[in-house]
Design a protein around this motif. Structure first.
Motif, PDB file in Angstrom:
ATOM      1  N   TRP A  19       0.838  -1.187   0.000  1.00 47.90           N
ATOM      2  CA  TRP A  19       0.000   0.000   0.000  1.00 47.90           C
ATOM      3  C   TRP A  19       0.878   1.244   0.000  1.00 47.90           C
ATOM      4  O   TRP A  19       2.074   1.196   0.247  1.00 47.90           O
ATOM      5  CB  TRP A  19      -0.953  -0.003   1.183  1.00 47.90           C
ATOM      6  N   MET A  20       0.286   2.389  -0.287  1.00 46.15           N
ATOM      7  CA  MET A  20       1.061   3.622  -0.440  1.00 46.15           C
ATOM      8  C   MET A  20       1.826   3.983   0.823  1.00 46.15           C
ATOM      9  O   MET A  20       1.254   4.032   1.915  1.00 46.15           O
ATOM     10  CB  MET A  20       0.146   4.772  -0.842  1.00 46.15           C
ATOM     11  N   ASP A  21       3.124   4.213   0.622  1.00 49.45           N
ATOM     12  CA  ASP A  21       4.024   4.638   1.684  1.00 49.45           C
ATOM     13  C   ASP A  21       4.138   3.635   2.828  1.00 49.45           C
ATOM     14  O   ASP A  21       4.497   3.999   3.951  1.00 49.45           O
ATOM     15  CB  ASP A  21       3.615   6.020   2.234  1.00 49.45           C
ATOM     16  N   ALA A  22       3.847   2.383   2.556  1.00 51.06           N
ATOM     17  CA  ALA A  22       4.017   1.352   3.586  1.00 51.06           C
ATOM     18  C   ALA A  22       5.499   1.135   3.850  1.00 51.06           C
ATOM     19  O   ALA A  22       6.271   0.933   2.907  1.00 51.06           O
ATOM     20  CB  ALA A  22       3.378   0.050   3.136  1.00 51.06           C
ATOM     21  N   PRO A  23       5.934   1.168   5.108  1.00 51.59           N
ATOM     22  CA  PRO A  23       7.335   0.851   5.414  1.00 51.59           C
ATOM     23  C   PRO A  23       7.598  -0.615   5.085  1.00 51.59           C
ATOM     24  O   PRO A  23       6.675  -1.436   5.012  1.00 51.59           O
ATOM     25  CB  PRO A  23       7.434   1.110   6.926  1.00 51.59           C
ATOM     26  N   ILE A  24       8.844  -0.967   4.908  1.00 50.73           N
ATOM     27  CA  ILE A  24       9.175  -2.348   4.556  1.00 50.73           C
ATOM     28  C   ILE A  24       8.845  -3.304   5.695  1.00 50.73           C
ATOM     29  O   ILE A  24       8.524  -4.478   5.469  1.00 50.73           O
ATOM     30  CB  ILE A  24      10.661  -2.471   4.158  1.00 50.73           C
ATOM     31  N   SER A  25       8.880  -2.822   6.939  1.00 51.59           N
ATOM     32  CA  SER A  25       8.657  -3.709   8.088  1.00 51.59           C
ATOM     33  C   SER A  25       7.291  -4.407   8.054  1.00 51.59           C
ATOM     34  O   SER A  25       7.229  -5.632   8.156  1.00 51.59           O
ATOM     35  CB  SER A  25       8.836  -2.933   9.398  1.00 51.59           C
ATOM     36  N   PRO A  26       6.163  -3.688   7.912  1.00 48.49           N
ATOM     37  CA  PRO A  26       4.886  -4.403   7.848  1.00 48.49           C
ATOM     38  C   PRO A  26       4.739  -5.242   6.581  1.00 48.49           C
ATOM     39  O   PRO A  26       4.062  -6.280   6.595  1.00 48.49           O
ATOM     40  CB  PRO A  26       3.842  -3.283   7.894  1.00 48.49           C
ATOM     41  N   LEU A  27       5.374  -4.831   5.485  1.00 47.96           N
ATOM     42  CA  LEU A  27       5.306  -5.630   4.260  1.00 47.96           C
ATOM     43  C   LEU A  27       6.057  -6.946   4.445  1.00 47.96           C
ATOM     44  O   LEU A  27       5.683  -7.975   3.874  1.00 47.96           O
ATOM     45  CB  LEU A  27       5.884  -4.848   3.087  1.00 47.96           C
ATOM     46  N   ARG A  28       7.091  -6.921   5.259  1.00 48.80           N
ATOM     47  CA  ARG A  28       7.846  -8.146   5.533  1.00 48.80           C
ATOM     48  C   ARG A  28       6.991  -9.175   6.259  1.00 48.80           C
ATOM     49  O   ARG A  28       7.234 -10.382   6.153  1.00 48.80           O
ATOM     50  CB  ARG A  28       9.086  -7.827   6.372  1.00 48.80           C
ATOM     51  N   LYS A  29       5.984  -8.716   6.975  1.00 55.59           N
ATOM     52  CA  LYS A  29       5.107  -9.661   7.677  1.00 55.59           C
ATOM     53  C   LYS A  29       4.349 -10.551   6.685  1.00 55.59           C
ATOM     54  O   LYS A  29       4.045 -11.706   6.983  1.00 55.59           O
ATOM     55  CB  LYS A  29       4.139  -8.905   8.586  1.00 55.59           C
ATOM     56  N   TYR A  30       4.048 -10.009   5.515  1.00 49.25           N
ATOM     57  CA  TYR A  30       3.403 -10.829   4.493  1.00 49.25           C
ATOM     58  C   TYR A  30       4.385 -11.860   3.951  1.00 49.25           C
ATOM     59  O   TYR A  30       4.007 -13.009   3.670  1.00 49.25           O
ATOM     60  CB  TYR A  30       2.864  -9.945   3.371  1.00 49.25           C
ATOM     61  N   VAL A  31       5.646 -11.464   3.808  1.00 49.73           N
ATOM     62  CA  VAL A  31       6.665 -12.418   3.384  1.00 49.73           C
ATOM     63  C   VAL A  31       6.827 -13.493   4.444  1.00 49.73           C
ATOM     64  O   VAL A  31       6.961 -14.684   4.145  1.00 49.73           O
ATOM     65  CB  VAL A  31       8.006 -11.706   3.121  1.00 49.73           C
ATOM     66  N   GLN A  32       6.793 -13.079   5.687  1.00 48.88           N
ATOM     67  CA  GLN A  32       6.920 -14.018   6.805  1.00 48.88           C
ATOM     68  C   GLN A  32       5.773 -15.027   6.784  1.00 48.88           C
ATOM     69  O   GLN A  32       5.977 -16.220   7.032  1.00 48.88           O
ATOM     70  CB  GLN A  32       6.934 -13.249   8.125  1.00 48.88           C
ATOM     71  N   ALA A  33       4.575 -14.549   6.469  1.00 51.03           N
ATOM     72  CA  ALA A  33       3.434 -15.455   6.369  1.00 51.03           C
ATOM     73  C   ALA A  33       3.631 -16.439   5.224  1.00 51.03           C
ATOM     74  O   ALA A  33       3.337 -17.632   5.343  1.00 51.03           O
ATOM     75  CB  ALA A  33       2.147 -14.661   6.168  1.00 51.03           C
ATOM     76  N   TYR A  34       4.159 -15.941   4.106  1.00 51.56           N
ATOM     77  CA  TYR A  34       4.402 -16.832   2.973  1.00 51.56           C
ATOM     78  C   TYR A  34       5.527 -17.813   3.262  1.00 51.56           C
ATOM     79  O   TYR A  34       5.601 -18.876   2.635  1.00 51.56           O
ATOM     80  CB  TYR A  34       4.696 -16.015   1.709  1.00 51.56           C
TER      81      TYR A  34
END
Length: 302
Positions: A48-63
């Motif tokens: 999403w717009m201006d999302a820091p990498i940290s919360p986006l990494r949580k999706y990678v962690q889930a995957y």
């Protein structure tokens, strides 16, 4: 490609491919017998717009748990998208384009696994739209009559919106805690938007959200996708960033067009927070959507 630190898992290696593109390599080698061919080989997570990498990494962690052998590419987006030209947008996504061309859209190779696209909010959808336009270019050394076959599935979380003005205000001011600063920013942004609207109208340009909604209502979001490409939409009525009515009007449109769509309407979860509200339900829907894609392999023509 410069390695960057990753706290997702000790085995997974992350590389920064560009300002907005990060690739997370699986711990298991792609040719290992441990690879499950029913899983996607490549997952694109559009933030999403201006999302820091940290919360986006949580999706990678889930995957890491759901599809540990998949390569995951995270794509960041910025509110400056509205003020950026086509060349700059495409330049930011060039590394992603290169990954797709080498991994899936090279007719000299046989693609393994498939492609799972995970779009988060309008920002992620805008980046997917840019990527789509880039993939319309004639590819070098390819035969347009040669098919590439692999499954594709689409996850759309908290999108699409329909009002670019309200979305712009929300995107730019979401992180502002001081009410005085927020009000001042809204006044400045409203003036800027007024100028932008006048210019785009004079140039005969369509509103960007109108383009986005038209884009998401077409079957070929990427080469290989069609009406039978499974999609799942996550949203809720209390989302303050994107109106549920905007999403439901889009859902009615794609359903009428005969698309294969699954709807997961959450209760009480805010914008792009549905996986935190009920992770079991969220990721079960992701896995079931991918399973549908794996059953009927899509055919891509370049």
């Amino acid at each position: 490609m410069t390695p960057i630190p990753s706290n997702l898992a000790a085995e997974r290696r992350a590389e920064q491919l560009g300002t907005d593109v990060t690739i997370f390599h699986p711990a298991v080698h792609p040719e290992s017998p441990e690879i499950d061919v029913s899983h996607p080989s490549l997952i694109l997570v559009f933030g999403w717009m201006d999302a820091p990498i940290s919360p986006l990494r949580k999706y990678v962690q889930a995957y890491d748990t759901v599809y540990p052998t998949a390569t995951v590419v995270v794509v960041k987006s910025h509110a400056s998208f509205f003020l950026t030209g086509t060349k700059a947008r495409e330049a930011a996504l060039q590394p992603l384009y290169d990954v797709l061309m080498s991994r899936l859209y090279d007719v000299k190779k046989t693609p393994s696994g498939g492609l799972l696209i995970h779009v988060l909010s309008n920002g992620g959808a805008f980046q997917l739209m840019v990527l789509h336009d880039m993939l319309q270019r004639p590819a070098l050394d390819t035969d347009p009559n040669s098919p590439l076959e692999f499954p594709i599935a689409l996850i759309i979380d908290s999108a699409p919106g329909e009002n670019e003005y309200t979305s712009m205000l929300a995107s730019f001011t979401a992180s502002m805690r001081n009410p005085v600063v927020r009000i001042a920013a809204k006044i400045s942004l409203s003036l800027a938007y007024g100028i932008y609207a006048i210019i785009t109208t004079m140039l005969g340009m369509r509103p960007v959200f109108q383009d986005l909604r038209a884009f998401l209502a077409q079957p070929g979001l990427l080469p290989g996708a069609d009406k039978n490409t499974p999609r799942v939409y996550f949203y809720s009525e209390v989302d303050k960033m994107v109106s549920y009515k905007a999403i439901e009007s889009h859902l009615a449109q794609v359903a009428a067009l005969g698309f294969k769509v699954r709807v997961e309407k959450f209760s009480g979860s805010q914008h792009v927070s549905h996986s935190r509200k009920d992770g079991d339900r969220y990721w079960a829907a992701v896995k079931e959507t991918w399973s549908e894609a794996a059953k009927g392999r899509a055919r891509a023509h370049l």
